[in-house]
Each structure stands twice: as C-alpha cells, then as structure tokens.
Motif scaffolding. Sequence first.
Motif, mmCIF file in Angstrom:
data_model
loop_
_atom_site.group_PDB
_atom_site.id
_atom_site.type_symbol
_atom_site.label_atom_id
_atom_site.label_comp_id
_atom_site.label_asym_id
_atom_site.label_seq_id
_atom_site.Cartn_x
_atom_site.Cartn_y
_atom_site.Cartn_z
ATOM 1 N N GLN A 130 20.873 77.779 88.134
ATOM 2 C CA GLN A 130 19.624 77.778 87.470
ATOM 3 C C GLN A 130 18.780 76.799 88.514
ATOM 4 O O GLN A 130 18.855 75.610 88.467
ATOM 5 N N PRO A 131 17.891 77.569 89.117
ATOM 6 C CA PRO A 131 17.104 76.669 90.141
ATOM 7 C C PRO A 131 16.357 75.506 89.793
ATOM 8 O O PRO A 131 16.185 74.582 90.371
ATOM 9 N N GLN A 132 15.714 75.481 88.729
ATOM 10 C CA GLN A 132 15.035 74.535 88.122
ATOM 11 C C GLN A 132 15.744 73.351 87.422
ATOM 12 O O GLN A 132 15.020 72.316 87.578
ATOM 13 N N THR A 133 16.628 73.630 86.776
ATOM 14 C CA THR A 133 17.422 72.411 86.347
ATOM 15 C C THR A 133 18.672 71.999 87.352
ATOM 16 O O THR A 133 19.136 70.852 87.057
ATOM 17 N N GLY A 134 19.146 72.926 88.084
ATOM 18 C CA GLY A 134 20.186 72.774 88.929
ATOM 19 C C GLY A 134 21.725 72.986 88.240
ATOM 20 O O GLY A 134 22.668 72.587 88.655
ATOM 21 N N GLU A 135 21.594 73.431 86.997
ATOM 22 C CA GLU A 135 22.732 73.700 86.119
ATOM 23 C C GLU A 135 23.455 74.900 86.708
ATOM 24 O O GLU A 135 22.973 75.906 87.131
ATOM 25 N N VAL A 136 24.825 74.875 87.174
ATOM 26 C CA VAL A 136 25.666 75.798 87.358
ATOM 27 C C VAL A 136 26.612 76.262 86.594
ATOM 28 O O VAL A 136 27.286 75.378 85.839
ATOM 29 N N LYS A 137 26.947 77.502 86.409
ATOM 30 C CA LYS A 137 27.882 78.018 85.602
ATOM 31 C C LYS A 137 28.874 79.268 86.423
ATOM 32 O O LYS A 137 27.958 79.950 87.114
ATOM 33 N N LEU A 162 22.383 85.304 81.606
ATOM 34 C CA LEU A 162 22.177 84.180 82.480
ATOM 35 C C LEU A 162 21.299 84.675 83.396
ATOM 36 O O LEU A 162 20.145 83.616 83.720
ATOM 37 N N LYS A 163 21.242 85.683 83.822
ATOM 38 C CA LYS A 163 20.102 86.537 84.806
ATOM 39 C C LYS A 163 18.790 86.281 84.068
ATOM 40 O O LYS A 163 17.620 85.859 84.735
ATOM 41 N N ASN A 164 18.941 86.706 82.815
ATOM 42 C CA ASN A 164 17.469 86.562 82.014
ATOM 43 C C ASN A 164 17.041 85.071 82.020
ATOM 44 O O ASN A 164 15.577 84.846 81.707
ATOM 45 N N LYS A 165 17.701 83.957 81.997
ATOM 46 C CA LYS A 165 17.482 82.967 81.617
ATOM 47 C C LYS A 165 17.173 82.139 83.110
ATOM 48 O O LYS A 165 16.712 80.860 83.088
ATOM 49 N N GLY A 166 16.974 82.924 84.009
ATOM 50 C CA GLY A 166 16.618 82.436 85.525
ATOM 51 C C GLY A 166 17.538 81.918 86.283
ATOM 52 O O GLY A 166 17.477 81.560 87.635
ATOM 53 N N TYR A 167 18.808 82.202 86.029
ATOM 54 C CA TYR A 167 19.987 81.742 86.783
ATOM 55 C C TYR A 167 20.214 82.940 88.164
ATOM 56 O O TYR A 167 19.630 84.171 87.978
#
Length: 116
Positions: free
Chosen positions: A32-39, A103-108
């Motif tokens: 997630q580019p804005q938060t940096g969270e990786v899944k 995840l894609k829809n959430k911006g990942y």
Amino acid sequence: MGVKGNLKLIRKIGRVKLKAKGVSTVMIKMCQPQTGEVKQCKMGVSWTALFFGCLVPLIRRDWPWGISMLVTQVVLLPRSLVAGLMVNVVMFSLYNKYYLQALKNKGYVPVEATME
C-alpha cells in the motif's frame, strides 16, 4: 504501467512459470504506497479456506468475506453438514482471487511475485 497492468503481468508470468515448473501457487507481495503496509497473498486455490473456513478471512481482517462466510456456515451447517462444507469447497477455489482483488481495490500495488 498501472495497477491493472502490473497484476496482469504477474498473472501472465506466473502462469508461464507454473506450467513450466509444475508449481501450484504464486505468492504475490502487495504494498500500500500511502501507508507502506505490505501483505503477501497467494494466487491459486486456498487450502486454508478449505480446512478452516471462515477463520481465514477473519484472521486476514477481510471482514466482508469473513462475516459472510461465518453467517453462511452458521445457517447451513446445522441443517446439513454437506451444505455447510460446500461453502468451504467453493471458497477453496475462489477466496485467494477475491482477497487479491480486495487488496487491489484498497490501493495495494503488486511489487514482487515468487513461486512455491
């Protein structure tokens, strides 16, 4: 190349390598580019959804699928064991695809693909 292009590229690369090596799943690292969270998520069938049912989306904090699977299993399982287990069988084949799409829809954005 946008998110859709990256996802199509990873899928295309994954299919070619899967056929060549006989591997059953591809692990995709999503960021997630804005938060940096990786899944990390898998492409292909979800063996965990087959055996553990609604616990998989609940542990992944995928609330819409987790709650809908839980309600469906609570309603169907007492009436018929076969009907309750069919929910797991359907989710076995579909859940990872839906999770990746959510995840894609959430911006990942897909950043890496590896094979298992």
